[in-house]
Design a protein around this motif. Structure first.
Motif, PDB file in Angstrom:
ATOM      1  N   ARG A  55     -12.781  12.623   4.810  1.00  0.00           N
ATOM      2  CA  ARG A  55     -12.962  11.212   4.459  1.00  0.00           C
ATOM      3  C   ARG A  55     -14.309  10.660   4.919  1.00  0.00           C
ATOM      4  O   ARG A  55     -14.964   9.933   4.176  1.00  0.00           O
ATOM      5  CB  ARG A  55     -11.830  10.381   5.072  1.00  0.00           C
ATOM      6  CG  ARG A  55     -10.456  10.662   4.484  1.00  0.00           C
ATOM      7  CD  ARG A  55     -10.400  10.331   2.997  1.00  0.00           C
ATOM      8  NE  ARG A  55      -9.051  10.486   2.473  1.00  0.00           N
ATOM      9  CZ  ARG A  55      -8.150   9.525   2.393  1.00  0.00           C
ATOM     10  NH1 ARG A  55      -8.440   8.320   2.811  1.00  0.00           N
ATOM     11  NH2 ARG A  55      -6.964   9.770   1.892  1.00  0.00           N
ATOM     12  N   GLU A 288     -14.321   3.936   1.374  1.00  0.00           N
ATOM     13  CA  GLU A 288     -13.261   3.494   2.293  1.00  0.00           C
ATOM     14  C   GLU A 288     -13.856   2.738   3.464  1.00  0.00           C
ATOM     15  O   GLU A 288     -14.842   3.173   4.063  1.00  0.00           O
ATOM     16  CB  GLU A 288     -12.464   4.698   2.814  1.00  0.00           C
ATOM     17  CG  GLU A 288     -11.379   4.313   3.826  1.00  0.00           C
ATOM     18  CD  GLU A 288     -10.568   5.507   4.308  1.00  0.00           C
ATOM     19  OE1 GLU A 288      -9.726   5.326   5.206  1.00  0.00           O
ATOM     20  OE2 GLU A 288     -10.785   6.633   3.793  1.00  0.00           O
ATOM     21  N   ALA A 290     -12.445   1.430   7.090  1.00  0.00           N
ATOM     22  CA  ALA A 290     -11.285   1.647   7.953  1.00  0.00           C
ATOM     23  C   ALA A 290     -11.556   1.116   9.352  1.00  0.00           C
ATOM     24  O   ALA A 290     -12.704   0.999   9.789  1.00  0.00           O
ATOM     25  CB  ALA A 290     -10.954   3.143   8.022  1.00  0.00           C
ATOM     26  N   SER A 304      -6.837   0.741   6.343  1.00  0.00           N
ATOM     27  CA  SER A 304      -7.921   1.093   5.423  1.00  0.00           C
ATOM     28  C   SER A 304      -7.848   0.248   4.163  1.00  0.00           C
ATOM     29  O   SER A 304      -6.762  -0.153   3.719  1.00  0.00           O
ATOM     30  CB  SER A 304      -7.846   2.570   5.005  1.00  0.00           C
ATOM     31  OG  SER A 304      -8.148   3.432   6.066  1.00  0.00           O
ATOM     32  N   ASN A 306      -9.406   1.026   0.376  1.00  0.00           N
ATOM     33  CA  ASN A 306     -10.084   2.037  -0.440  1.00  0.00           C
ATOM     34  C   ASN A 306     -10.388   1.487  -1.827  1.00  0.00           C
ATOM     35  O   ASN A 306      -9.582   0.745  -2.402  1.00  0.00           O
ATOM     36  CB  ASN A 306      -9.220   3.290  -0.587  1.00  0.00           C
ATOM     37  CG  ASN A 306      -8.907   3.946   0.734  1.00  0.00           C
ATOM     38  OD1 ASN A 306      -8.077   3.447   1.495  1.00  0.00           O
ATOM     39  ND2 ASN A 306      -9.555   5.058   1.024  1.00  0.00           N
ATOM     40  N   THR A 308     -12.002   2.749  -5.758  1.00  0.00           N
ATOM     41  CA  THR A 308     -12.421   3.841  -6.642  1.00  0.00           C
ATOM     42  C   THR A 308     -12.986   3.252  -7.928  1.00  0.00           C
ATOM     43  O   THR A 308     -12.374   2.368  -8.541  1.00  0.00           O
ATOM     44  CB  THR A 308     -11.245   4.773  -6.976  1.00  0.00           C
ATOM     45  OG1 THR A 308     -10.682   5.268  -5.760  1.00  0.00           O
ATOM     46  CG2 THR A 308     -11.715   5.946  -7.823  1.00  0.00           C
ATOM     47  N   TRP A 344      -7.876  -0.491  -6.221  1.00  0.00           N
ATOM     48  CA  TRP A 344      -7.920  -0.688  -4.779  1.00  0.00           C
ATOM     49  C   TRP A 344      -6.649  -0.140  -4.149  1.00  0.00           C
ATOM     50  O   TRP A 344      -5.572  -0.166  -4.758  1.00  0.00           O
ATOM     51  CB  TRP A 344      -8.055  -2.173  -4.427  1.00  0.00           C
ATOM     52  CG  TRP A 344      -9.368  -2.762  -4.876  1.00  0.00           C
ATOM     53  CD1 TRP A 344      -9.668  -3.258  -6.113  1.00  0.00           C
ATOM     54  CD2 TRP A 344     -10.552  -2.899  -4.097  1.00  0.00           C
ATOM     55  NE1 TRP A 344     -10.969  -3.698  -6.149  1.00  0.00           N
ATOM     56  CE2 TRP A 344     -11.535  -3.492  -4.924  1.00  0.00           C
ATOM     57  CE3 TRP A 344     -10.880  -2.586  -2.779  1.00  0.00           C
ATOM     58  CZ2 TRP A 344     -12.816  -3.769  -4.478  1.00  0.00           C
ATOM     59  CZ3 TRP A 344     -12.163  -2.872  -2.322  1.00  0.00           C
ATOM     60  CH2 TRP A 344     -13.116  -3.458  -3.173  1.00  0.00           C
ATOM     61  N   TYR A 346      -4.549  -0.302  -0.275  1.00  0.00           N
ATOM     62  CA  TYR A 346      -4.486  -0.968   1.018  1.00  0.00           C
ATOM     63  C   TYR A 346      -3.435  -0.256   1.876  1.00  0.00           C
ATOM     64  O   TYR A 346      -2.313  -0.014   1.409  1.00  0.00           O
ATOM     65  CB  TYR A 346      -4.104  -2.437   0.848  1.00  0.00           C
ATOM     66  CG  TYR A 346      -4.940  -3.167  -0.175  1.00  0.00           C
ATOM     67  CD1 TYR A 346      -6.150  -3.753   0.167  1.00  0.00           C
ATOM     68  CD2 TYR A 346      -4.513  -3.257  -1.501  1.00  0.00           C
ATOM     69  CE1 TYR A 346      -6.918  -4.429  -0.774  1.00  0.00           C
ATOM     70  CE2 TYR A 346      -5.272  -3.923  -2.455  1.00  0.00           C
ATOM     71  CZ  TYR A 346      -6.472  -4.501  -2.090  1.00  0.00           C
ATOM     72  OH  TYR A 346      -7.223  -5.152  -3.023  1.00  0.00           O
ATOM     73  N   ASP A 367      -0.970   1.243  -3.489  1.00  0.00           N
ATOM     74  CA  ASP A 367      -2.027   1.835  -4.310  1.00  0.00           C
ATOM     75  C   ASP A 367      -1.958   1.190  -5.687  1.00  0.00           C
ATOM     76  O   ASP A 367      -0.993   1.412  -6.440  1.00  0.00           O
ATOM     77  CB  ASP A 367      -1.799   3.351  -4.404  1.00  0.00           C
ATOM     78  CG  ASP A 367      -3.052   4.096  -4.803  1.00  0.00           C
ATOM     79  OD1 ASP A 367      -4.078   3.450  -5.050  1.00  0.00           O
ATOM     80  OD2 ASP A 367      -2.996   5.341  -4.867  1.00  0.00           O
TER      81      ASP A 367
END
Length: 450
Positions: A55, A288, A290, A304, A306, A308, A344, A346, A367
């Motif tokens: 990561r 990410e 975090a 975190s 994230n 994409t 996104w 979480y 997700d």
């Protein structure tokens, strides 16, 4: 000669979204069983073992000496795509023919392995190697299933090699970078469903038209191939104080230009020819942010966010530069309209140290889907996903640690599917339905300090 899939992207999408709902699109989240136990919450800010570099390469600076970590996560999907196929054609009358097209348990179980190595060179420099998979799995339905025209078999396997390097600037800040070397292979096929024989036998269909229709189980499109491409990643960490840390990581997109060939009656008209072509595609970038917080001597919280860049998947266009063209002398073909959007994720998790030997972990995550309802298809039945994870770590000896984890993922909210496809210009075939299901993940990670 290498046959690289002209629609490897579709193969990956079918495989990634239909066979597993653990990450949006066709992205896998399973980098280690250690992180799985906390739903990968805080992953870019935690350095349990050498898997941390998957990561955030900057976290290598927190590892002492030489370390190995290897393991695997077993993915057990239970995914159903439930719906109906409707067939409309002036040859069949004014009313559409509706056929049940439920597909039960379309995804196979699969193992996602991983391997990591780290080596601290001195107080400032640490390097590492990561070998894992970011995309994979497979789906298959019977070649004569009612929905086989939309795809009856799809699979993709990828392996990513990451040499990484990290540098400690001072007691507060570290940075890191790495090279992404991605190898992927995949295959996809679509066939004519069993109902095609009933249409051919319909007395209202002229014999000249019936002769044009392929028999049930005939390959409409069949493709397979492999490719290698490259990208990069970078990360940083900030040790605010001994109890609080922030990590940030970015993985670039990986651009592929898939050279290969197209086959099947939809392209070659049933002739024994090979059609050369290529399809440009970009695997999306992701990032990410975090944080890790040691609240007491035994208890820590971490989380975190994230992101994409799925919006790069607007449409997939295949190009045919060779002398042999597909039916209709096509120079290019819009293989699929994607209309993806950035998504996104979480997550929040907790780690509790019971004693010198035992550690407990837990986490939850949301997700978000990468596709809106109006763009969801049978090959992309993506939806929001909820994660519920727990895990434990056992310190076998001073140098050996074993982590175990289990996760339950369920689809959250509705995932309606509406899709249409042309049948050789003779009929319009539509699909209306919904994707449902859940996934169980079970992981084992073994880490050793050399």
């Amino acid at each position: 000669m290498k046959k690289t899939v002209l629609t490897l992207a579709i193969s990956a999408i079918v495989f990634g979204a239909t066979t597993q709902v653990n990450a949006a699109g066709f992205q896998l989240a399973e980098s280690s069983a250690t992180g799985l136990g906390r739903a990968f919450a805080g992953e870019a800010a935690i350095a349990d073992n050498a898997s941390t570099q998957a990561r955030n390469p900057a976290m290598l600076s927190y590892l002492e000496g030489r370390q190995l970590s290897a393991g695997g996560i077993y993915v057990m999907p239970d995914i159903d795509v439930l719906g109906d196929v409707s067939i409309e054609s002036s040859l069949l009358g004014s009313d559409a023919i509706v056929i049940d097209a439920n597909a039960i348990d379309v995804a196979d179980d699969a193992l996602v392995p991983n391997f990591y190595y780290s080596n601290q060179l001195n107080d400032q420099w640490t390097w590492g190697l990561a070998v894992n998979s970011n995309y994979g799995l497979a789906t298959e339905i019977d070649s004569t299933s009612a929905a086989a025209i939309f795809g009856n078999h799809t699979s993709i396997t990828t392996v990513e090699f990451n040499p990484n390097i990290a540098y400690r600037i001072d007691d507060e800040f570290t940075v890191g970078a790495g090279l992404r070397i991605v190898y992927g292979e995949g295959e996809i096929s679509a066939t004519t469903p069993s109902w095609i024989d009933a249409i051919k036998a319909n007395p209202n269909v002229p014999a000249s038209i019936a002769e044009q229709l392929p028999a049930a189980g005939t390959e409409l499109k069949s493709m397979e191939g492999d490719d290698i491409s490259y990208g990069w990643k970078a990360g940083a960490s900030w040790q605010i104080n001994k109890h609080h840390r922030i990590g940030l990581a970015y993985h670039s997109g990986v651009e592929l230009e898939l050279d290969g060939s197209a086959a099947g009656v939809s392209y070659d008209g049933g002739q024994d020819v090979e059609i050369d072509g290529y399809l440009p595609i970009e695997i999306p970038a992701f990032a990410e942010l975090a944080s890790y917080h040691q609240l007491t001597d035994n208890w820590a919280m971490h989380g975190s966010v994230n992101w994409t860049e799925w919006s790069v998947f607007d449409q997939l266009v295949a190009y045919f530069p060779g002398d042999v063209k597909p039916t209709g002398d096509l120079e290019s073909d819009v293989v699929k309209e994607e209309n993806f959007k950035d998504n996104w994720r979480y997550s929040i998790g907790s780690t509790y140290t019971v004693n010198d030997q035992w550690t407990l972990r837990a986490g939850v995550a949301l997700d978000k889907t990468a596709v809106d309802d109006e763009h969801r298809t049978t090959t992309i039945p993506d939806s929001d996903r909820l994660w519920f994870s727990m895990g434990t770590g056992y310190q076998v000896s001073k140098n050996l640690n074993i982590d175990l984890a289990v996760t339950y993922i369920r689809m959250h909210g509705d995932a309606p599917i509406t899709e249409t496809q042309d049948l050789l210009g003779l009929a319009s075939v539509g699909y209306t339905g919904e994707a449902t299901g859940h996934v169980w993940l079970a992981g084992l990670q073994v880490s050793y300090k050399m």
